[in-house]
Scaffold this active site. Sequence first.
Site, PDB file in Angstrom:
ATOM      1  N   PRO A 191      -6.110   6.490   0.209  1.00  0.00           N
ATOM      2  CA  PRO A 191      -7.323   6.242  -0.568  1.00  0.00           C
ATOM      3  C   PRO A 191      -7.102   6.547  -2.048  1.00  0.00           C
ATOM      4  O   PRO A 191      -6.393   7.495  -2.384  1.00  0.00           O
ATOM      5  CB  PRO A 191      -8.345   7.222   0.016  1.00  0.00           C
ATOM      6  CG  PRO A 191      -7.812   7.595   1.350  1.00  0.00           C
ATOM      7  CD  PRO A 191      -6.333   7.443   1.296  1.00  0.00           C
TER       8      PRO A 191
ATOM      9  N   GLY B 238      -5.570   2.583  -5.717  1.00  0.00           N
ATOM     10  CA  GLY B 238      -5.784   1.389  -6.526  1.00  0.00           C
ATOM     11  C   GLY B 238      -5.699   0.075  -5.768  1.00  0.00           C
ATOM     12  O   GLY B 238      -5.436  -0.960  -6.368  1.00  0.00           O
TER      13      GLY B 238
ATOM     14  N   GLU C 201      13.967  17.169   0.811  1.00  0.00           N
ATOM     15  CA  GLU C 201      14.235  15.731   0.684  1.00  0.00           C
ATOM     16  C   GLU C 201      15.640  15.478   0.145  1.00  0.00           C
ATOM     17  O   GLU C 201      16.309  14.543   0.587  1.00  0.00           O
ATOM     18  CB  GLU C 201      13.190  15.057  -0.209  1.00  0.00           C
ATOM     19  CG  GLU C 201      11.768  15.085   0.349  1.00  0.00           C
ATOM     20  CD  GLU C 201      11.638  14.502   1.749  1.00  0.00           C
ATOM     21  OE1 GLU C 201      12.409  13.556   2.083  1.00  0.00           O
ATOM     22  OE2 GLU C 201      10.795  14.993   2.524  1.00  0.00           O
TER      23      GLU C 201
HETATM   24  P1  ADP Z   1      -8.430   2.340  -3.226  1.00  0.00           P
HETATM   25  O1  ADP Z   1      -9.059   0.999  -3.059  1.00  0.00           O
HETATM   26  O2  ADP Z   1      -6.949   2.326  -3.016  1.00  0.00           O
HETATM   27  O3  ADP Z   1      -9.085   3.421  -2.470  1.00  0.00           O
HETATM   28  P2  ADP Z   1      -9.491   2.039  -5.843  1.00  0.00           P
HETATM   29  O4  ADP Z   1      -8.875   0.782  -6.281  1.00  0.00           O
HETATM   30  O5  ADP Z   1     -10.867   1.927  -5.315  1.00  0.00           O
HETATM   31  O6  ADP Z   1      -8.582   2.737  -4.760  1.00  0.00           O
HETATM   32  O7  ADP Z   1      -9.410   3.105  -7.012  1.00  0.00           O
HETATM   33  C1  ADP Z   1     -10.541   3.749  -7.501  1.00  0.00           C
HETATM   34  C2  ADP Z   1     -10.453   3.912  -8.986  1.00  0.00           C
HETATM   35  O8  ADP Z   1      -9.388   4.782  -9.331  1.00  0.00           O
HETATM   36  C3  ADP Z   1     -10.150   2.615  -9.708  1.00  0.00           C
HETATM   37  O9  ADP Z   1     -11.321   1.928  -9.999  1.00  0.00           O
HETATM   38  C4  ADP Z   1      -9.448   3.108 -10.957  1.00  0.00           C
HETATM   39  O10 ADP Z   1     -10.363   3.534 -11.929  1.00  0.00           O
HETATM   40  C5  ADP Z   1      -8.711   4.323 -10.478  1.00  0.00           C
HETATM   41  N1  ADP Z   1      -7.337   3.993 -10.101  1.00  0.00           N
HETATM   42  C6  ADP Z   1      -6.797   4.069  -8.865  1.00  0.00           C
HETATM   43  N2  ADP Z   1      -5.519   3.717  -8.874  1.00  0.00           N
HETATM   44  C7  ADP Z   1      -5.218   3.368 -10.139  1.00  0.00           C
HETATM   45  C8  ADP Z   1      -4.032   2.910 -10.788  1.00  0.00           C
HETATM   46  N3  ADP Z   1      -2.888   2.717 -10.113  1.00  0.00           N
HETATM   47  N4  ADP Z   1      -4.084   2.646 -12.109  1.00  0.00           N
HETATM   48  C9  ADP Z   1      -5.225   2.840 -12.799  1.00  0.00           C
HETATM   49  N5  ADP Z   1      -6.369   3.279 -12.257  1.00  0.00           N
HETATM   50  C10 ADP Z   1      -6.385   3.559 -10.942  1.00  0.00           C
HETATM   51 ZN    ZN Z   2      11.993  15.789   6.421  1.00  0.00          ZN
END
Ligand code: ADP
Ligand code: ZN
Length: 612
Positions: free
Chosen positions: A197, A200, A418
């Site tokens: 979770p 992104g 690791e």
């Molecule tokens: P997931 O769907 O994997 O649970 P989300 O895409 O809903 O995660 O991420 C929630 C928020 O966290 C995004 O709207 C963004 O603001 C931030 N976020 C998460 N991952 C990233 C990333 N790799 N780069 C920039 N912002 C991110």
């Molecule tokens: Zn291990």
Amino acid sequence: MKTKRQQALIYLLVLVAIVVLVIAFLPKGEEVPRKDLSEVIDMINNGEVKLVQINNDQELTITTTQDDQFKSTLLATYGGDFIERLEAKGVAYDVTYSSGFDWGTLFLTLLPFALIIGLFWFILRGARGASNQAFNFSRSRARLFTGTRPTVTFADVAGVDEAKQELQEIVEFLKSPEKFLALGARIPKGVLLVGPPGTGKTLLARAVAGEAEVPYYSISGSEFVEMFVGVGASRVRDLFEQAKRNAPCIVFVDEIDAVGRHRGAGLGGGHDEREQTLNQILVEMDGFDSSTNIIVISATNRPDILDPALLRPGRFDRQVTLDRPDINGRKGILQVHVKGKPLESSANLDIIARQTAGFSGADLANLVNEAAILAARRGKKTIGMVEFEEAIDRVIAGPEKKTRVISQKEKEIIAYHEAGHALVAKRLPNADPVHKVSIVARGMMGGYTRLLPTEERHLWTRSQFNDMLAVTLAGHAAEQLVFGELTTGAADDIGRATKLARKMVTTYGMSDKLGPRTFGHKDELVFLGKEIAEQKDYSDKVAEQIDEEVYSFIHRAHEVATEVLAKERDRLAWIAERLIAEESIEGETLERLFNDPVPAREERIPAEQSAN
Ligand code: ADP
Ligand code: ZN
Ligand code: MG
């Protein structure tokens, strides 16, 4: 359950009350006086009538010579006589045939039926044991799928470069499908984004649409779980219909595990609605032909429970994995989120990134936001390092905190663990090449070492298994060698090693002592899809021998691992130190750590690191 039914009943009663009130206050149709035909004829004879309008409901509207009107329902039917009389008297007339259709009447006629059906519906719902979703039902039906055109691009997603690279192809296809189709390329229909979770996944799906400048339609698997049977499937149909009309586009199915669980798992049978929804998604995807420019992206953090039907070719056959960000990834994500926010020069993103091991992208976004709030509350115009430091604590201590922050000591242990796996894998001739080493937490694992098999394998040799055992146990061996102490971090490894060793002895006949025979007979209960029982078809004495053999396989492997590590104790430390600093290492950097001469301790450790 009971209270939910009561709630439903209350809703129903309120509804009935409203309907009754509406009827009571409905404007009453004008009272139509009844008149005898003879009376009207008298008026006509007396020359009082100027115009007669007749409809097929036996109603007359009579306009008198005084220019007032009255309407009447006739008590006796009129016939051709009546019309003749009008003509004879020179009275204008006008015959209209109304269809007799009247919304008000229809409403009142159907109302009792509607109420009865509604009542039955509620009772049936209750009996099914489904929760009360009646009102959501109508709401969700009413919500039309409108695509959005996201403005986020890949530039807004940081720390997941591999995933972005893999999705670049999709973007190019969406932008100019003809280029691919002209070459007869089979375009992927479905991409599965897998990751914990907050890494992104949703953001990335939107960014693909944003990059390709195509509409984006999204639904979430969890929306369907509580729905009526059939609704989920019809919503999926609606969604794809919309999408087809607006292709090329992206359809995003978030949390697909909610509908895409193994079908038919468990004794009670599957969840009807889920199954139907999932089936509909599959039907839609199977129905795409080569000219359908729709890419379905789905996301899950539980790939292990997905129905294998989803992963078949032509469905979600591409998987893109998103890991928690490593130190550089975290810095990148911080940079994305501080964009447009005024920072004090004291705010050092490098240091923040180093302090936030274990944070997901969402945690980091949250962190920046918290820091901004703190600064604002202090009446500051810029965000300083103090605010960031405090925000880190807040995010860690946050209300529903799942983030695991790794202490420096833990980090060190995981790094050696690791590095142990990696170094042993590198040195043993029959182990697969090491692709990537990371101490970024993933699930329950502290870190991971990813080996990359050079070829697809159908046969395994005993030497390969032995080396694999040694690699598996190398984390444990490294911890013991370096710290003289063991942690729970190796539990998973030990479990896997034991299972493998046992299989070598009992299934593959790889023990010289016990010879080539199998021990134990496993019943696979097909409907559970899991081994459930083992029949013991050997004596207790043999059981003892099996245990001994398993032990000796494991023991030997552990010795091999320890030997490799003890011989290159310095290199182990070097790799571990690099891991602590960079959190994940792959490619050329990794090769150099394996092959270059190990620098002296004083030269290896960066000044900032030793301060920790
Ligand atoms: P997931 O769907 O994997 O649970 P989300 O895409 O809903 O995660 O991420 C929630 C928020 O966290 C995004 O709207 C963004 O603001 C931030 N976020 C998460 N991952 C990233 C990333 N790799 N780069 C920039 N912002 C991110
Ligand atoms: Zn291990
Ligand atoms: Mg999400």
